[in-house]
Design a protein around this motif. Structure first.
Motif, PDB file in Angstrom:
ATOM      1  N   ASN A   1       4.973   1.944  62.101  1.00  0.00           N
ATOM      2  CA  ASN A   1       5.491   2.311  60.787  1.00  0.00           C
ATOM      3  C   ASN A   1       4.499   3.176  60.013  1.00  0.00           C
ATOM      4  OD1 ASN A   1       7.707   0.716  61.353  1.00  0.00           O
ATOM      5  ND2 ASN A   1       7.050  -0.994  60.091  1.00  0.00           N
ATOM      6  N   THR A   2       3.240   2.746  59.998  1.00  0.00           N
ATOM      7  CA  THR A   2       2.213   3.463  59.246  1.00  0.00           C
ATOM      8  C   THR A   2       1.971   4.850  59.834  1.00  0.00           C
ATOM      9  OG1 THR A   2       1.153   1.361  58.686  1.00  0.00           O
ATOM     10  CG2 THR A   2      -0.152   3.359  58.376  1.00  0.00           C
ATOM     11  N   LEU A   3       1.907   4.925  61.153  1.00  0.00           N
ATOM     12  CA  LEU A   3       1.686   6.214  61.806  1.00  0.00           C
ATOM     13  C   LEU A   3       2.837   7.178  61.505  1.00  0.00           C
ATOM     14  CD1 LEU A   3       0.010   7.966  63.718  1.00  0.00           C
ATOM     15  CD2 LEU A   3       1.300   6.988  65.631  1.00  0.00           C
ATOM     16  N   ALA A   4       4.065   6.684  61.559  1.00  0.00           N
ATOM     17  CA  ALA A   4       5.228   7.543  61.308  1.00  0.00           C
ATOM     18  C   ALA A   4       5.197   8.107  59.894  1.00  0.00           C
ATOM     19  CB  ALA A   4       6.517   6.756  61.539  1.00  0.00           C
ATOM     20  N   GLY A   5       4.947   7.231  58.913  1.00  0.00           N
ATOM     21  CA  GLY A   5       4.928   7.692  57.529  1.00  0.00           C
ATOM     22  C   GLY A   5       3.787   8.642  57.236  1.00  0.00           C
ATOM     23  N   ALA A   6       2.605   8.328  57.752  1.00  0.00           N
ATOM     24  CA  ALA A   6       1.435   9.169  57.493  1.00  0.00           C
ATOM     25  C   ALA A   6       1.543  10.516  58.205  1.00  0.00           C
ATOM     26  CB  ALA A   6       0.170   8.432  57.936  1.00  0.00           C
ATOM     27  N   LEU A   7       1.969  10.479  59.478  1.00  0.00           N
ATOM     28  CA  LEU A   7       2.048  11.714  60.249  1.00  0.00           C
ATOM     29  C   LEU A   7       3.090  12.667  59.665  1.00  0.00           C
ATOM     30  CD1 LEU A   7       0.361  12.510  62.676  1.00  0.00           C
ATOM     31  CD2 LEU A   7       2.241  11.835  64.167  1.00  0.00           C
ATOM     32  N   TYR A   8       4.193  12.123  59.173  1.00  0.00           N
ATOM     33  CA  TYR A   8       5.211  12.999  58.584  1.00  0.00           C
ATOM     34  C   TYR A   8       4.650  13.735  57.369  1.00  0.00           C
ATOM     35  CZ  TYR A   8       9.283  14.706  56.139  1.00  0.00           C
ATOM     36  OH  TYR A   8      10.164  15.529  55.483  1.00  0.00           O
ATOM     37  N   GLN A   9       3.923  13.003  56.520  1.00  0.00           N
ATOM     38  CA  GLN A   9       3.363  13.649  55.324  1.00  0.00           C
ATOM     39  C   GLN A   9       2.308  14.687  55.682  1.00  0.00           C
ATOM     40  OE1 GLN A   9       2.608  11.086  51.806  1.00  0.00           O
ATOM     41  NE2 GLN A   9       3.380   9.397  53.052  1.00  0.00           N
ATOM     42  N   VAL A  10       1.510  14.404  56.697  1.00  0.00           N
ATOM     43  CA  VAL A  10       0.486  15.369  57.121  1.00  0.00           C
ATOM     44  C   VAL A  10       1.122  16.601  57.747  1.00  0.00           C
ATOM     45  CG1 VAL A  10      -1.426  15.746  58.736  1.00  0.00           C
ATOM     46  CG2 VAL A  10      -1.312  13.626  57.421  1.00  0.00           C
ATOM     47  N   PHE A  11       2.197  16.408  58.520  1.00  0.00           N
ATOM     48  CA  PHE A  11       2.819  17.520  59.243  1.00  0.00           C
ATOM     49  C   PHE A  11       3.676  18.416  58.348  1.00  0.00           C
ATOM     50  CE2 PHE A  11       2.760  15.856  63.909  1.00  0.00           C
ATOM     51  CZ  PHE A  11       1.388  16.026  63.916  1.00  0.00           C
ATOM     52  N   CYS A  12       4.024  17.973  57.161  1.00  0.00           N
ATOM     53  CA  CYS A  12       4.809  18.819  56.259  1.00  0.00           C
ATOM     54  C   CYS A  12       3.912  19.873  55.610  1.00  0.00           C
ATOM     55  CB  CYS A  12       5.474  17.975  55.171  1.00  0.00           C
ATOM     56  SG  CYS A  12       6.909  17.034  55.749  1.00  0.00           S
ATOM     57  N   ALA A  13       4.451  21.079  55.440  1.00  0.00           N
ATOM     58  CA  ALA A  13       3.698  22.150  54.786  1.00  0.00           C
ATOM     59  C   ALA A  13       3.531  21.826  53.306  1.00  0.00           C
ATOM     60  CB  ALA A  13       4.417  23.477  54.963  1.00  0.00           C
ATOM     61  N   SER A  14       2.440  22.307  52.731  1.00  0.00           N
ATOM     62  CA  SER A  14       2.165  22.059  51.321  1.00  0.00           C
ATOM     63  C   SER A  14       1.409  23.240  50.730  1.00  0.00           C
ATOM     64  CB  SER A  14       1.339  20.774  51.155  1.00  0.00           C
ATOM     65  OG  SER A  14       0.910  20.610  49.810  1.00  0.00           O
ATOM     66  N   PRO A  15       1.685  23.575  49.462  1.00  0.00           N
ATOM     67  CA  PRO A  15       0.917  24.646  48.816  1.00  0.00           C
ATOM     68  C   PRO A  15      -0.492  24.203  48.435  1.00  0.00           C
ATOM     69  CG  PRO A  15       2.486  23.669  47.260  1.00  0.00           C
ATOM     70  CD  PRO A  15       2.770  23.062  48.595  1.00  0.00           C
ATOM     71  N   ASP A  16      -0.750  22.897  48.462  1.00  0.00           N
ATOM     72  CA  ASP A  16      -2.066  22.358  48.116  1.00  0.00           C
ATOM     73  C   ASP A  16      -3.059  22.687  49.223  1.00  0.00           C
ATOM     74  OD1 ASP A  16      -4.199  20.113  48.253  1.00  0.00           O
ATOM     75  OD2 ASP A  16      -3.349  19.904  46.244  1.00  0.00           O
ATOM     76  N   GLN A  17      -4.170  23.325  48.856  1.00  0.00           N
ATOM     77  CA  GLN A  17      -5.149  23.773  49.854  1.00  0.00           C
ATOM     78  C   GLN A  17      -5.748  22.601  50.629  1.00  0.00           C
ATOM     79  OE1 GLN A  17      -5.709  26.905  50.752  1.00  0.00           O
ATOM     80  NE2 GLN A  17      -7.107  26.205  52.356  1.00  0.00           N
ATOM     81  N   ALA A  18      -5.983  21.474  49.944  1.00  0.00           N
ATOM     82  CA  ALA A  18      -6.569  20.310  50.620  1.00  0.00           C
ATOM     83  C   ALA A  18      -5.626  19.767  51.682  1.00  0.00           C
ATOM     84  CB  ALA A  18      -6.904  19.228  49.595  1.00  0.00           C
ATOM     85  N   LEU A  19      -4.330  19.710  51.373  1.00  0.00           N
ATOM     86  CA  LEU A  19      -3.359  19.210  52.354  1.00  0.00           C
ATOM     87  C   LEU A  19      -3.149  20.208  53.490  1.00  0.00           C
ATOM     88  CD1 LEU A  19      -0.732  17.460  50.036  1.00  0.00           C
ATOM     89  CD2 LEU A  19      -2.617  16.444  51.344  1.00  0.00           C
ATOM     90  N   LYS A  20      -3.288  21.507  53.172  1.00  0.00           N
ATOM     91  CA  LYS A  20      -3.241  22.515  54.244  1.00  0.00           C
ATOM     92  C   LYS A  20      -4.377  22.278  55.230  1.00  0.00           C
ATOM     93  CE  LYS A  20      -1.068  26.446  51.880  1.00  0.00           C
ATOM     94  NZ  LYS A  20      -1.282  27.842  51.402  1.00  0.00           N
TER      95      LYS A  20
END
Length: 543
Positions: free
Chosen positions: A394-413
């Motif tokens: 569950n944790t891996l699925a939720g975390a990986l989805y958020q990491v794999f989504c594109a974001s305009p935030d430089q830190a998340l990029k």
């Protein structure tokens, strides 16, 4: 670059089941769901739990739901016109889930359905790609992931359960849970003629899927819908890496490809939010052609456009719901009715099958299920014993989805790029995360160590070769963003149950003693029966 590799490597290394009791009578109610049912009567034979109803029908457990969890549970505890489901999810079974199928004696259910073996994943980002293989070296050669048509797989499990002599199928739509003095006594359901019937059993297992209406009576649902999947079937093409799932880190969110038969490839396009472009107006086709097609591997683009032109486009909301049970005498929640995670990692079936193994082992020594309050207290251990596998996936699925989504935030990029580069390092940096994703190594602590190793690796990439104030600030925000992604998920899963399950009193709960010491002897002469209701219900049998 070598320093980054060393840093990444060092950081990575350091850091269904419801056996229904006593069916068919009448009563009051709560909840409502479209589901079918199976009924069974069990006795204590060879260590399995069984009992007998005093009425005309012998039923021990009611299973509401005939999907993966319900069908597998029915066979496990009891050992259509149930129409074959047609779904765009539940099509990829991880190796850890396949091992659970073997434990349950259901491994032959992936045979004769044109299932495809899966040996790992291929990850694509900005023209680069890397292959991640499952660490299967220590397992039998037959162990791997499997991808298939969900409906064919479910039908195979239903057929297998139906062949058991002590299983009887009952098709109907479950509308209500019957309650008496705070205890669930059974279900009320409608058959094809419109007639309403009731079924009673000491234990009712509700596994009627992600759209369950019965769950409200048995838990505190907090359902989140972060995105929707748009599903297509590609034909007359081959994936860049045979026998691998493919994940494209696209903008704005991931795209998945995997084979579901020898001639078909499933494509799932993730669309963030709860609203998707209209299919009927042509907006969806235009979106897929203009926004998505150019981001997928070139060898798949023609087949992708052809699938859009064919018009068989389907959508499915991606739901996430942490397990928050409300222990209720006489009933138990399982499957997606109980716990959901983003389907990006394909972990749902692995969690469901693992839960069935846990529940089977808990029910095996019980000679009697009729003392509902005592049984409810005993089964509280189920919620703790399931945590290592469930919380990791569950944790891996939720975390990986958020990491794999594109974001305009430089830190998340930077976090997204760091994740891709970290997995590309190979060695423990790829096998560690993949063993978690596959369900082969369900260890929450290992997941947290790898997740923050990715974050620190990302900071290292920013600071090398020469740090600057701007890069240091981005690095600090990267660590903060990573914490903001994973810590809320861990909190929802339960820190104590996830990391310190042995400190939970229910972890040590022993099976309740039978009030009637002669029950097991008499039980040996009682025939076990099982009743199953579809629309998210199915029968079960003991192994």
């Amino acid at each position: 670059m070598a320093d980054q590799y060393v840093l990444g490597t060092v950081l990575a290394s350091v850091l269904a089941l419801v056996v229904l009791y006593n069916l068919f009578v009448k009563r009051n109610a709560r909840g409502e769901s479209t589901a079918d049912v199976a009924k069974a009567a069990t006795t204590a034979v060879n260590g399995e739990c069984r009992s007998k109803n005093g009425g005309g029908d012998d039923v021990d457990v009611i299973i509401v739901g005939a999907g993966v969890a319900g069908a597998a549970l029915a066979h496990t505890l009891g050992k259509r016109d149930l129409t074959e489901p047609d779904r765009i999810v539940g099509e990829l079974l991880q190796p850890g889930g396949y091992l659970k199928l073997i434990e349950l004696g259901l491994e032959d259910c992936v045979e004769n359905i044109d299932a495809q073996r899966v040996f790992g994943y291929a990850l694509f980002k900005n023209g680069r790609n890397t292959r991640l293989s499952y660490p299967l070296e220590k397992f039998h050669s037959d162990v791997s992931g499997r991808s298939f048509h969900n409906g064919r797989f479910i039908q195979r499990m239903r057929e297998k359960a139906a062949t058991l002599p002590n299983v009887r199928l009952e098709q109907g739509t479950v509308t209500t849970l019957l309650e008496e003095n705070g205890t669930i006594k059974g279900v009320q359901y409608k058959i094809k003629t419109g007639e309403e019937l009731t079924a009673y059993a000491p234990l009712t297992i509700v596994c009627d899927g992600c759209f369950s209406n019965l769950r409200r009576s048995l838990c505190k649902p907090k359902v989140d819908v972060p995105s929707c999947f748009v599903g297509l079937v590609l034909e007359n093409c081959e994936l860049p890496y045979a026998n691998h799932g493919h994940v494209i880190l696209a903008d704005p969110s991931p795209i998945l490809f995997y084979k579901i038969s020898s001639t078909e490839i499933r494509c799932l396009v993730d669309v963030p939010g709860q609203k998707v472009p209209s299919i009927s107006s042509g907006e969806m086709a235009n979106y897929l052609k203009t926004m998505v097609a150019s981001q997928i591997p070139p060898q798949l683009q023609d087949a992708f456009i052809a699938a859009i032109e064919k018009g068989n486009i389907r959508t499915m909301p991606n739901r996430s719901m942490p397990a928050d049970p409300q222990p209720t005498p006489g009933a138990l929640l399982m499957g997606d009715a109980f716990n959901m995670r983003h389907p990006l990692t394909g972990g749902g079936m692995t969690v469901a099958l693992s839960d069935i193994v846990v529940l089977r082992n808990l029910l095996r020594p019980l000679p009697d299920l009729n003392d509902a309050p005592t049984l409810c207290r005993y089964l509280e251990s189920f919620y703790t014993l399931r945590k290592p596998v469930a919380s990791t996936i569950n944790t891996l699925a939720g975390a990986l989805y958020q990491v794999f989504c594109a974001s305009p935030d430089q830190a998340l990029k930077e976090m997204r790029q760091a994740c891709f580069d970290y997995l590309s390092l190979g060695g423990v940096c790829s096998t560690g995360p993949v063993s978690l994703l596959s369900g082969l190594n369900p260890r929450p602590l290992s997941l947290v160590l790898h997740f923050f190793a990715v974050a620190i690796y990302g900071v290292g990439r920013l600071l090398l070769p020469f740090p600057s104030l701007k890069r240091m600030w981005i690095g600090a925000r990267l660590i903060s963003g990573a914490s903001g992604i994973i810590l809320p998920i861990i909190k929802a899963e339960g820190v104590r149950q996830m990391f310190f399950p042995a400190t939970v009193p229910a972890y040590y709960r022993a099976p309740p003693a039978s009030k009637n010491q002669t029950h097991s002897n008499r039980g040996k002469h009682v025939k076990q029966q099982l009743a199953l209701f579809e629309a998210t219900a199915f029968p079960l049998s003991p192994n």
